[in-house]
Motif scaffolding. Structure first.
Motif, PDB file in Angstrom:
ATOM      1  N   GLU A  69       0.851  -1.195   0.000  1.00  0.00           N
ATOM      2  CA  GLU A  69       0.000   0.000   0.000  1.00  0.00           C
ATOM      3  C   GLU A  69       0.884   1.241   0.000  1.00  0.00           C
ATOM      4  N   LEU A  70       0.584   2.170  -0.928  1.00  0.00           N
ATOM      5  CA  LEU A  70       1.364   3.401  -1.067  1.00  0.00           C
ATOM      6  C   LEU A  70       0.443   4.608  -0.994  1.00  0.00           C
ATOM      7  N   SER A  71       1.003   5.728  -0.557  1.00  0.00           N
ATOM      8  CA  SER A  71       0.275   6.989  -0.664  1.00  0.00           C
ATOM      9  C   SER A  71       0.366   7.468  -2.114  1.00  0.00           C
ATOM     10  N   LEU A  72      -0.495   8.397  -2.488  1.00  0.00           N
ATOM     11  CA  LEU A  72      -0.460   8.929  -3.850  1.00  0.00           C
ATOM     12  C   LEU A  72       0.892   9.569  -4.140  1.00  0.00           C
ATOM     13  N   GLU A  73       1.421  10.306  -3.174  1.00  0.00           N
ATOM     14  CA  GLU A  73       2.716  10.961  -3.367  1.00  0.00           C
ATOM     15  C   GLU A  73       3.817   9.934  -3.611  1.00  0.00           C
ATOM     16  N   GLU A  74       3.813   8.833  -2.856  1.00  0.00           N
ATOM     17  CA  GLU A  74       4.825   7.786  -3.028  1.00  0.00           C
ATOM     18  C   GLU A  74       4.700   7.120  -4.395  1.00  0.00           C
ATOM     19  N   ALA A  75       3.459   6.883  -4.819  1.00  0.00           N
ATOM     20  CA  ALA A  75       3.238   6.242  -6.116  1.00  0.00           C
ATOM     21  C   ALA A  75       3.684   7.142  -7.259  1.00  0.00           C
ATOM     22  N   VAL A  76       3.434   8.439  -7.127  1.00  0.00           N
ATOM     23  CA  VAL A  76       3.777   9.380  -8.195  1.00  0.00           C
ATOM     24  C   VAL A  76       5.280   9.586  -8.288  1.00  0.00           C
ATOM     25  N   ARG A  77       5.944   9.676  -7.142  1.00  0.00           N
ATOM     26  CA  ARG A  77       7.377   9.981  -7.136  1.00  0.00           C
ATOM     27  C   ARG A  77       8.268   8.736  -7.154  1.00  0.00           C
ATOM     28  N   GLY A  78       7.716   7.595  -6.739  1.00  0.00           N
ATOM     29  CA  GLY A  78       8.535   6.384  -6.630  1.00  0.00           C
ATOM     30  C   GLY A  78       9.344   6.395  -5.354  1.00  0.00           C
ATOM     31  N   LYS A  79       9.745   5.221  -4.911  1.00  0.00           N
ATOM     32  CA  LYS A  79      10.559   5.142  -3.694  1.00  0.00           C
ATOM     33  C   LYS A  79      11.146   3.737  -3.550  1.00  0.00           C
ATOM     34  N   ASP A  80      12.113   3.602  -2.684  1.00  0.00           N
ATOM     35  CA  ASP A  80      12.665   2.294  -2.328  1.00  0.00           C
ATOM     36  C   ASP A  80      12.024   1.867  -1.012  1.00  0.00           C
ATOM     37  N   VAL A  81      11.476   0.661  -0.993  1.00  0.00           N
ATOM     38  CA  VAL A  81      10.845   0.166   0.223  1.00  0.00           C
ATOM     39  C   VAL A  81      11.450  -1.177   0.601  1.00  0.00           C
ATOM     40  N   GLU A  82      11.397  -1.481   1.876  1.00  0.00           N
ATOM     41  CA  GLU A  82      11.808  -2.798   2.365  1.00  0.00           C
ATOM     42  C   GLU A  82      10.565  -3.567   2.767  1.00  0.00           C
ATOM     43  N   ILE A  83      10.489  -4.806   2.320  1.00  0.00           N
ATOM     44  CA  ILE A  83       9.333  -5.641   2.664  1.00  0.00           C
ATOM     45  C   ILE A  83       9.829  -6.932   3.305  1.00  0.00           C
ATOM     46  N   ARG A  84       8.997  -7.499   4.154  1.00  0.00           N
ATOM     47  CA  ARG A  84       9.319  -8.765   4.806  1.00  0.00           C
ATOM     48  C   ARG A  84       8.336  -9.812   4.303  1.00  0.00           C
ATOM     49  N   VAL A  85       8.884 -10.877   3.753  1.00  0.00           N
ATOM     50  CA  VAL A  85       8.055 -11.890   3.084  1.00  0.00           C
ATOM     51  C   VAL A  85       8.317 -13.258   3.700  1.00  0.00           C
ATOM     52  N   PRO A  86       7.316 -13.873   4.323  1.00  0.00           N
ATOM     53  CA  PRO A  86       7.489 -15.253   4.803  1.00  0.00           C
ATOM     54  C   PRO A  86       7.423 -16.213   3.619  1.00  0.00           C
ATOM     55  N   THR A  87       8.381 -17.116   3.520  1.00  0.00           N
ATOM     56  CA  THR A  87       8.433 -18.007   2.363  1.00  0.00           C
ATOM     57  C   THR A  87       9.206 -19.282   2.709  1.00  0.00           C
ATOM     58  N   LEU A  88       9.293 -20.172   1.734  1.00  0.00           N
ATOM     59  CA  LEU A  88      10.120 -21.376   1.859  1.00  0.00           C
ATOM     60  C   LEU A  88      11.418 -21.143   1.106  1.00  0.00           C
ATOM     61  N   VAL A  89      12.546 -21.375   1.778  1.00  0.00           N
ATOM     62  CA  VAL A  89      13.851 -21.204   1.145  1.00  0.00           C
ATOM     63  C   VAL A  89      14.596 -22.537   1.160  1.00  0.00           C
ATOM     64  N   GLU A  90      15.617 -22.628   0.327  1.00  0.00           N
ATOM     65  CA  GLU A  90      16.419 -23.852   0.268  1.00  0.00           C
ATOM     66  C   GLU A  90      17.102 -24.087   1.608  1.00  0.00           C
ATOM     67  N   CYS A  91      17.030 -25.325   2.074  1.00  0.00           N
ATOM     68  CA  CYS A  91      17.651 -25.676   3.355  1.00  0.00           C
ATOM     69  C   CYS A  91      19.159 -25.441   3.276  1.00  0.00           C
ATOM     70  N   GLU A  92      19.690 -24.688   4.235  1.00  0.00           N
ATOM     71  CA  GLU A  92      21.117 -24.358   4.221  1.00  0.00           C
ATOM     72  C   GLU A  92      21.982 -25.545   4.636  1.00  0.00           C
ATOM     73  N   VAL A  93      21.375 -26.507   5.309  1.00  0.00           N
ATOM     74  CA  VAL A  93      22.154 -27.656   5.788  1.00  0.00           C
ATOM     75  C   VAL A  93      22.360 -28.679   4.670  1.00  0.00           C
ATOM     76  N   CYS A  94      21.269 -29.071   4.004  1.00  0.00           N
ATOM     77  CA  CYS A  94      21.375 -30.111   2.965  1.00  0.00           C
ATOM     78  C   CYS A  94      21.394 -29.538   1.555  1.00  0.00           C
ATOM     79  N   HIS A  95      21.300 -28.200   1.451  1.00  0.00           N
ATOM     80  CA  HIS A  95      21.309 -27.510   0.157  1.00  0.00           C
ATOM     81  C   HIS A  95      20.199 -28.004  -0.772  1.00  0.00           C
TER      82      HIS A  95
END
Length: 375
Positions: free
Chosen positions: A122-148
């Motif tokens: 979700e962005l404000s109109l000003e953010e959408a018009v001007r653009g910006k860099d945002v950080e997001i946190r996404v829960p997901t499945l990643v490759e196991c670091e132990v068994c690769h």
């Protein structure tokens, strides 16, 4: 004997995409496959021609060579990309019809690519018009670091399934067709893990919340989405990860509304300024600007401020700001102010049609309407 055009063989246009080519091949292969033609040499040759056309047009490199040089570009005897004449019909037939019959004939099982994910931003109109860099946190499945991603305990590795011999499927004959079913022993993986990884319990993937930096380009709008390649769920057994789609939603603004690259707003206009003309300040996303109002301006009139809208994220064109003026009736008048308005009204006398043409025209129309009803 000269070869037929591959596009003609499959009955598709030269601009056809992979889906159309595959669809055309399925239809023809079902009709001319050797299991159905009972050894008819002419029909078998026709199927080979269909198979050859399909293999060339479904390979981007071979198709590009064919489009540029014709058959010479894909003839191995003439230095072209070449057609794999040693391939068995069943391999391609099974690959194309695998989604119908549960898998290809003799085909090795393939680990599934990771699922695509969606993140609602979700962005404000000003953010959408001007653009910006945002950080997001996404829960997901990643490759196991132990068994690769293998799912096996460190120091061990998965073994080939003894039931399907690594194919992931077992075969059953039904009439003309070899129907494939998922192997019950390995559940279609083609591998068995005897000693699972303790970290991922043999899944090859673990849950993790990733923090990602996303560059939002200037000019995005509700409904736009940004794709982050490979940032979706990790694939099974080392297969490629899916993608992450950042879905944009722009919040409602207190002053402006947006339609494409144009912005709209309503600007209140005093009674006297509307009648006499003047200047007023109107807001833009870059600050206030002066707007010249001509005398006798009516409510609802639209003023255009060029270049004060939104810069398109697609072609760079900049929209306009459309200001709709709304004449405001004065309130909380003093006795003196009321007397002045009465004096103004009386000064107009019988010349109402001159000073209020719309009002006079409206009531003239009403009078005519009732006169017509009584006649």
């Amino acid at each position: 004997m000269s070869k037929r055009d591959y596009y003609e063989v499959l009955g598709v246009d030269k601009s056809a995409g992979a889906r159309d080519i595959k669809k055309a091949y399925k239809k023809l292969a079902m009709k001319y496959h050797p299991d159905r033609t009972q050894g008819d040499k002419a029909l078998e040759d026709k199927f080979k021609e269909i198979q050859e056309a399909y293999e060339i047009l479904m390979d981007d490199q071979k198709r590009a060579a064919y489009d540029q040089y014709g058959h010479a570009g894909v003839d191995p005897n003439r230095g072209g990309a070449g057609f794999g004449g040693g391939a068995d019909f069943g391999d391609i037939f099974g690959d194309v019809f695998g989604d119908i019959f549960g898998g290809g004939r003799g085909r090795q099982s393939r680990a599934r690519q990771g699922a695509d994910l969606r993140y609602n931003l979700e962005l404000s109109l000003e953010e959408a018009v001007r653009g910006k860099d945002v950080e997001i946190r996404v829960p997901t499945l990643v490759e196991c670091e132990v068994c690769h991603g293998s799912g096996a305990k460190k120091g061990t590795s998965p073994t080939t399934c003894p039931t399907c011999h690594g194919n992931g499927q077992v075969q059953m004959r039904q009439g003309f067709f070899a129907v494939q079913q998922t192997c019950p022993t390995c559940s279609g993986r083609g591998k068995i893990i005897s000693d699972p990884c303790n970290s991922c319990r043999g899944q090859g993937r673990t849950e993790k919340t990733k923090t990602l930096s996303v560059k939002i380009p200037a000019g995005v709008d509700t409904g736009d989405r940004i794709r982050l390649n490979g940032e979706g769920e990790a694939g099974e057994a080392g297969a490629p990860a899916g993608d992450l789609y950042v879905q944009v939603h722009v919040k409602q603004h207190d002053i402006f509304s947006r339609d494409g690259n144009n912005l709209y707003c309503e600007v209140p206009l005093s009674f006297t300024t509307a009648a006499l003309g003047g200047e007023l300040q109107v807001p833009t996303l870059d600050g206030k600007v002066k707007l010249k109002v001509s005398p006798e301006t009516q409510t609802g009139r639209m003023f255009r401020l060029r270049g004060k809208g939104v810069k398109s994220v697609r072609n760079g064109m900049v929209g306009d700001l459309m200001c709709k003026v709304v004449v405001e009736t004065p309130v909380n008048l003093s006795s003196k102010q009321k007397d002045l308005l009465k004096e103004l009204d009386e000064s107009m006398g019988g010349a109402k049609s001159k000073h209020s043409p719309k009002e006079q025209g409206f009531f003239d129309g009403v009078k005519k309407f009732f006169d017509d009803l009584t006649n």
